[in-house]
Design a protein around this motif. Sequence first.
Motif, mmCIF file in Angstrom:
data_model
loop_
_atom_site.group_PDB
_atom_site.id
_atom_site.type_symbol
_atom_site.label_atom_id
_atom_site.label_comp_id
_atom_site.label_asym_id
_atom_site.label_seq_id
_atom_site.Cartn_x
_atom_site.Cartn_y
_atom_site.Cartn_z
ATOM 1 N N PRO A 88 1.573 -7.876 -7.828
ATOM 2 C CA PRO A 88 0.899 -6.785 -8.556
ATOM 3 C C PRO A 88 -0.590 -7.007 -8.758
ATOM 4 O O PRO A 88 -1.351 -6.034 -8.890
ATOM 5 C CB PRO A 88 1.654 -6.741 -9.890
ATOM 6 N N TRP B 80 -2.790 -4.896 -6.057
ATOM 7 C CA TRP B 80 -3.174 -3.504 -6.263
ATOM 8 C C TRP B 80 -3.880 -3.290 -7.605
ATOM 9 O O TRP B 80 -4.696 -2.383 -7.735
ATOM 10 C CB TRP B 80 -1.994 -2.557 -6.101
ATOM 11 N N ARG B 81 -3.624 -4.144 -8.577
ATOM 12 C CA ARG B 81 -4.330 -3.988 -9.854
ATOM 13 C C ARG B 81 -5.775 -4.449 -9.749
ATOM 14 O O ARG B 81 -6.656 -3.938 -10.454
ATOM 15 C CB ARG B 81 -3.567 -4.710 -10.959
ATOM 16 N N ARG C 176 0.778 1.249 -3.953
ATOM 17 C CA ARG C 176 1.126 0.966 -5.338
ATOM 18 C C ARG C 176 -0.019 1.290 -6.295
ATOM 19 O O ARG C 176 0.220 1.671 -7.445
ATOM 20 C CB ARG C 176 1.551 -0.492 -5.485
ATOM 21 N N ALA C 177 -1.262 1.166 -5.839
ATOM 22 C CA ALA C 177 -2.374 1.608 -6.684
ATOM 23 C C ALA C 177 -2.250 3.102 -6.950
ATOM 24 O O ALA C 177 -2.460 3.577 -8.076
ATOM 25 C CB ALA C 177 -3.711 1.283 -6.015
ATOM 26 N N THR D 14 0.591 4.996 -6.820
ATOM 27 C CA THR D 14 1.753 5.360 -7.631
ATOM 28 C C THR D 14 1.630 4.857 -9.065
ATOM 29 O O THR D 14 2.239 5.413 -9.974
ATOM 30 C CB THR D 14 3.048 4.832 -6.994
ATOM 31 N N GLU D 15 0.840 3.798 -9.266
ATOM 32 C CA GLU D 15 0.625 3.293 -10.625
ATOM 33 C C GLU D 15 -0.456 4.071 -11.349
ATOM 34 O O GLU D 15 -0.367 4.293 -12.561
ATOM 35 C CB GLU D 15 0.277 1.805 -10.584
ATOM 36 N N ARG D 16 -1.490 4.497 -10.631
ATOM 37 C CA ARG D 16 -2.592 5.244 -11.240
ATOM 38 C C ARG D 16 -2.937 6.470 -10.396
ATOM 39 O O ARG D 16 -4.010 6.544 -9.791
ATOM 40 C CB ARG D 16 -3.816 4.339 -11.402
ATOM 41 N N GLU E 36 9.139 -4.017 -6.984
ATOM 42 C CA GLU E 36 7.895 -3.758 -7.705
ATOM 43 C C GLU E 36 6.770 -3.392 -6.744
ATOM 44 O O GLU E 36 5.908 -2.562 -7.073
ATOM 45 C CB GLU E 36 7.501 -4.985 -8.531
ATOM 46 N N ALA F 159 6.022 1.044 -2.735
ATOM 47 C CA ALA F 159 5.415 2.321 -3.118
ATOM 48 C C ALA F 159 6.389 3.477 -2.941
ATOM 49 O O ALA F 159 6.398 4.426 -3.738
ATOM 50 C CB ALA F 159 4.147 2.562 -2.301
ATOM 51 N N HIS G 239 8.478 4.005 -5.890
ATOM 52 C CA HIS G 239 7.750 4.305 -7.119
ATOM 53 C C HIS G 239 7.208 5.729 -7.152
ATOM 54 O O HIS G 239 6.515 6.108 -8.108
ATOM 55 C CB HIS G 239 6.613 3.295 -7.329
ATOM 56 N N LYS H 197 7.383 9.385 -8.093
ATOM 57 C CA LYS H 197 8.117 10.048 -9.172
ATOM 58 C C LYS H 197 8.172 11.556 -8.953
ATOM 59 O O LYS H 197 7.205 12.167 -8.485
ATOM 60 C CB LYS H 197 7.443 9.760 -10.521
#
Length: 726
Positions: A543, A546-547, A581-582, A584-586, A630, A633, A636, A638
């Motif tokens: 993580p 991508w964070r 993932r960046a 889908t997270e933000r 985790e 992507a 994740h 939604k």
Amino acid sequence: MKKLIFVIIAIFFVLPLYAQKTNAAPSKPITENYFGTKIIDEYRNLEDLQNPSTTNWMQSQTNYTNSILNQIPKKNYYLEKRLEFDRRQGYSISDLKITNNDKYFYLKKNGDEKIAKLYYRDGFLGKEILLYDPVIYKEKDGNHSFVINYISPSWDASKIAVSMSEKGKEVSEVIIMDVKTKYVHPEIITNSAPATFDGIKWTDDNTGFIYVEFSTTDPTSQNFYKNTKTVFYKIGTDPNTSIDVFSAKNNPDLHITEDQFPIILDYNIEDQYYIGMLVDFQSYRKTFIISKQDLLSGKKNWKLFSNPDDKVKSLDFQKDKIFFISGYNTSLNKLCKTSVINPDFKNGEVLIPEKKDEIIKSYRITKDGIYYTTTKNGVEAKLYLHKNGQNHAIEIPYPSGDINLRSKSESYSDIWITCSGWANEEQTFKYDLKTNTFTPENLAPVANYPEFKDIVVSEIVVKSRDGKEIPVSLLYNKNIKKDSKNMTLIDSYGSYGISNNPYFSKTYLLWVLQGGMVAIAHVRGGGEKGEEWRLGGYKETKPNTWRDLIDCTEYLIKEKYTSKEKVAIWGASAGGITVGRAMTERPDLFKVVIAEVGVMNPLRDEITPNGQPKEFGTVKDPKEFKNLLEMDAYHHIKKGEKYPATFITGGINDQRVIVWEPVKYAAKLMFNDISSNPQLLKIDFEGGHGNNVAVDQRYTNIDDIFTFAFWQLGHPDYQPKEHTRK
């Protein structure tokens, strides 16, 4: 009336986007239980690439994407500009090989050509001679789609092995050619990929060579990369009878697993031994040693040389000593040596200790000493010479972000350095120690690009949420304004410990030339700051990868370089995990996301031909399953979320990232996204992972990315014009 026309234009352009979202992919969900966790895979059926419903949907989406992009003015700007640059330069050179008797072999592509041809010359100033044009390969079959992707001349330069592949495939066909007569031997090796797997290495007597052979010739097989073997091929014999010299089957006592690649490392003709290595995409690998004479006489007496916990890289013989880069008890590197007969890698003699903020990247042993390079943050390179126990800094011709070394062997003084940077074209120099001078040896002309004169480079660091300093390379026009309006392309990768070293990227520079800014985020998972940096974005720490990208984006927005409406993030291959993932997270943070031949479904990556459980994890382990989920992507995405405009690509012949990973991701994204942003999928039905294709095809793929990104970021030259819809 003009306003009404504009409204009609907008409606005509939006309607196809809406229509595209109604063309939903066929879905046949499958539910699986992983250690008590139920996972629903809505588009498992798209993994069947033989099913017409899958291929038809891929084709319809590709056709639709082309129809949309073709409506955009300046659609072919990048393609045309790159071809113009090729013509301006005149010709380009790649894959240069120099033999010990000063024969130069290289690939050359003239500015108006699509593919490179093989040439050679006797000495740097010798007459250039065309050896082979790949267009004639299988010409009688009407096939003109092969490109040369690797060459290997014999030690005496009498013969050369030429590897060719077609339509982006990595598996190659290798021919052998007599240099003097240009005679092409009838035997063809068809089960190798030397451009990918450690090349072709000639035996000392020039009668044959060693290469990695695949166990199957079906590149779509899940077993394609399993149970590979290193074989010896003798010129003039049937390639199907090549001799297995290093493999699980040939050497059962070495306990080689099916997913390890047994290879033999590069060697010099003076060396008495071969070093075998078990490659498994980890930083440090197990190695074995055998005398050359024993291996070629059929003996199997390999002996253990180093273990992964010795933490050695870049092994190089010099008589009875072995030199190596060591990561033992250091987060950086040190250069050491030990005995070949009784090696002690953990307690080897330290020649060059670790340097503060500098990582020893590479070295070459010559008659005059050891030349070595270092990098800081992966973007600032330096050159040194270790001689008579002393280390001497050598001032290079111009500041560089990356330096590559080339030499003959420890018996020669010859040393070449190749320098490059984000805004400096790559140049090669031969160094003379006696006079401390660099003489240019550029086989290709160094072109002038006055249009890039106002582009500057700035290397900064951004503090992540956990306090780590993330290196970021910025390319922009010197007159840039911090007004939050700059169209910013952020490129990132972050896997396998691979560093994104500076190089003269016309792609980046052309983005800046059109009014944008480029940021290369050197996120964790890469190797820019050593092994610690790699492990900071690996499996359970993935993580951070991508964070780090998210943190870099927020920094650029905070500093008013750009804004959420002006940011496009771009990741290719394993970089698909980073941007996927960046996003889908933000989803609120980015305007555009580009996933180029990306790993988008890591939970299923393990069952693909090039699955990487040792890099990303295995679903067979409960902890690693959670890590994979985790970083996935696809899983994740939604329902009912508003996602950025997304451009997703895949290659039908991609052997590294199977095409159904981006296809599944696109299908699920289109179905679940409720924004008005376009979600486009384009499959290259004539290509693979982006390599081994003609230049115009490669340029076209980047052209599509630029067109989409500039359109969505609001570049005025990339918006649909009124006359196209009146």
